[in-house]
Design an enzyme around this catalytic site. Structure first.
Site, short mmCIF file in Angstrom:
data_model
loop_
_atom_site.label_atom_id
_atom_site.label_comp_id
_atom_site.label_asym_id
_atom_site.label_seq_id
_atom_site.Cartn_x
_atom_site.Cartn_y
_atom_site.Cartn_z
N GLY A 29 0.79 -1.22 0.00
CA GLY A 29 0.00 0.00 0.00
C GLY A 29 0.82 1.27 0.00
N CYS A 238 -27.33 -10.51 -15.74
CA CYS A 238 -26.80 -10.18 -17.06
C CYS A 238 -27.81 -10.61 -18.14
CB CYS A 238 -25.46 -10.87 -17.28
SG CYS A 238 -24.86 -10.76 -18.99
N CYS A 241 -25.85 -13.62 -20.29
CA CYS A 241 -25.46 -14.91 -19.70
C CYS A 241 -26.23 -15.22 -18.42
CB CYS A 241 -23.96 -14.96 -19.44
SG CYS A 241 -23.45 -14.04 -17.97
N CYS A 263 -22.72 -8.17 -18.55
CA CYS A 263 -21.47 -8.24 -17.80
C CYS A 263 -20.46 -7.24 -18.37
CB CYS A 263 -20.84 -9.63 -17.92
SG CYS A 263 -21.79 -10.94 -17.15
N CYS A 269 -18.44 -13.23 -19.41
CA CYS A 269 -19.76 -13.39 -20.02
C CYS A 269 -19.71 -14.42 -21.14
CB CYS A 269 -20.23 -12.04 -20.56
SG CYS A 269 -22.00 -11.96 -20.87
#
Ligand SMILES: Nc1ncnc2c1ncn2[C@@H]1O[C@H](COP(=O)(O)OP(=O)(O)OP(=O)(O)O)[C@@H](O)[C@H]1O
Ligand SMILES: [Mg+2]
Ligand SMILES: [Zn+2]
Lengths: 283, 256
Positions: A29, A238, A241, A263, A269
């Protein structure tokens, strides 16, 4: 193409960048300064990510580039082509086949595994920048863990919108110390940052910063007790899909203003559709 | 009784030039010390040395900390000193814009110190901020407005609220009423006097304005060319100044 060194950058530059990456991995970080090089593309195109990718790629790697979830945007295609030409590495659009994935704005839906590296393109690495423009001061705040200001930003959000409206680049705390900007990924992706099996590297070209999350790092999204963090997404499956668990883009499908949710991760997808899953809008 | 703040031999030079020289005094809990003197006499230099904004060339600033008793804040680590600045100390700047975040709402300004020391309930932070806005006579309905939409007097009162919300024990103020209209000054002084009394605050107030010290300060130091030339109880110094410079200072006010 012999005009270039492998992956465009010379070995000394790659060594310098690798040192920054190793330092970043050692201090999760923490923003490590590095001497960003001119790349043959504009800054907005992810030169920080490109330099990090160039420093970690090996001839055996298989490289994938995602731009907002898709492999086929101009940006994604040009970065992919760049490394095909300068490094001769194989490329792929399949998350599961890739060993190095450079991304802008998304984390793949498919959980990443050990041995994979995810490289983020970062426009503004400093999460405190918005409220404290002085870099001398933000550096001090990081080293002393003075992060009250980060919560001021969230406070302002709630006071203005009634809830935490920050939905991209949602700040996180890493291993209980450094507060980090995860790049403009949707906050839906934030929970994937933590405890990830893959190595995550973040490169900011214009701002000359590299930071990193080693595998299985603790990453916590900042929030208030009475306004807890929520990894929100559009409340639909979605259309193509039928996935209920993936991040969706709303797309306009015809001139009559027809819309559908699909997606954002096109590889995810397509893999689902290939496996026989169908959404309500699938042809 | 242990002094809350014990200043010993504070000296600050700017190159060859003296900012302030060999200043010593004790401040006891609940006391308000005024520092007066002409422009350039070293008041702000001294205040900034005490508050940790400047590092003195010599001397000690010993503060009676809650956890460990008297500590020299000049020599403590920077994180410790910055923690004191956010908790037990407060600093009110002459110009509110130096002490406020102008791009953040009034509530966010007041709440910042709370969040800095770990407050994580939005509702509580907001309640405290509302409460403090009312205490400094700002309508709580303005809580989501930015300070840029406030008058100079309101900005100064907001700065005070932002500083006092964590219940500090020592407040440093540099010309808190400077640059405000006379009527606005009077209201601010009244407010400050009430807060100092209600909260039992100790304070060090730098000012040009003898009316300010008359109203707020228990004790007074008169500075000239970086040195303290006279110190004592406020009424004594103002009514019966001993040093020629203090006499001049007091008489120049009487002429106004
Ligand atoms: N940063 C600096 N560099 C050089 N000299 C300085 C600096 N700050 C202050 N001085 C000088 O130190 C002396 C004391 O200044 P200081 O600002 O402490 O006075 P002051 O009593 O607060 O004045 P004022 O009432 O005008 O605010 C002055 O001669 C001033 O010119
Ligand atoms: Mg001054
Ligand atoms: Zn889908």
């Amino acid at each position: 193409m012999t005009d270039y060194n492998f992956a465009y950058l010379d070995e000394q530059t790659k060594r310098m960048i690798r040192r920054a990456i190793l330092k970043g991995l050692a201090i999760p970080g923490y923003q490590v300064p590095f001497a960003s090089r001119e790349m043959p593309m504009p800054y907005g195109w992810g030169t920080g990510g490109v330099q990090v990718s160039a420093a970690v790629l090996t001839p055996e790697d298989r490289f994938k580039v995602i731009d907002q979830g898709a492999d086929d945007t101009t940006n994604a295609v040009s970065i992919r082509t760049f490394f095909e030409r300068t490094a001769g590495v194989k490329t792929t659009t399949k998350t599961t086949d890739a060993s190095v994935i450079q991304t802008r704005h998304r984390i793949p839906e498919e959980p990443l595994t050990e041995g994979q590296i995810l490289v983020y393109q970062v426009p503004i690495p400093e999460p405190l920048r918005f409220l404290e423009p002085r870099e001398s001061e933000t550096r001090k705040m990081h080293s002393l863990e003075e992060y009250g200001l980060m919560h001021v930003k969230l406070y302002e959000d709630i006071s203005r919108h009634g809830h935490i409206a920050t939905s991209y680049a949602y700040p996180v705390k890493v291993e209980g110390h450094y507060v980090m900007d995860p790049s403009p990924i949707p906050k839906f992706d934030n929970p994937k940052l933590g405890d990830m099996a893959a190595i995550q590297l973040f490169g900011a070209g214009r701002e000359q910063r590299i930071y990193a999350l080693p595998p299985y790092t603790e990453v916590v999204s900042l929030d208030f007790d009475d306004h807890p963090f929520e990894a929100s997404k559009a409340d639909h499956p979605c259309g193509l899909c039928g996935a209920e668990d993936s991040y969706l883009d709303e797309v306009i499908v015809d001139d009559a203003g027809g819309r559908m949710f699909v997606c954002s991760d096109t590889d995810y997808c397509e893999a689902r559709q290939a496996a026989g899953h169908r959404g309500k809008d699938a042809a | 009784m242990t002094p809350l703040l014990s200043v010993q031999g504070i000296t600050k030079r700017y190159g060859a030039h003296i900012g302030c020289a060999d200043v010593s005094f004790d401040l006891y809990p609940g006391e308000v010390m005024g520092i007066v003197g002409e422009s350039g006499s070293g008041k702000s230099t001294l205040l900034n040395c005490m508050a940790g904004h400047l590092t003195p060339d010599a001397g000690e600033v010993v503060f009676d900390t809650r956890a460990e008793g008297p500590r020299d804040t000049v020599r403590m680590s920077e994180p410790e000193r910055r923690m004191l600045s956010r908790t037990d100390w407060a600093f009110v700047h002459q110009h509110a814009r130096d002490g406020l975040r102008m791009g953040v709402s009034a509530g966010g300004n007041v709440g910042e110190r709370l969040m800095a020391v770990g407050a994580r309930r939005y509702g509580d932070i907001r309640d405290k901020a509302s409460d403090w806005l009312e205490r400094v006579e700002i309508d709580a309905a303005r809580i989501d407005d930015r300070p840029t939409t406030f008058s100079g007097g309101m900005q100064q009162r907001l700065q005070i609220a932002r500083n006092l919300v964590t219940g500090p024990r020592l407040v440093f103020m540099d010309e808190p009423t400077g640059g405000l209209d006379v009527s606005v000054q009077a209201r601010l002084l009244d407010l400050l006097r009430g807060l100092v009394r209600d909260m039992g605050l100790s304070a060090i107030i730098v000012t040009h304005d003898l009316a300010v010290v008359r109203l707020l300060a228990d004790r007074l130091m008169v500075m000239k060319s970086g040195h303290v030339v006279e110190a004592g109880l406020t009424d004594q110094v103002l009514d019966d100044p001993q040093h020629a410079y203090s006499q001049l200072l007091v008489s120049s006010v009487l002429q106004v």
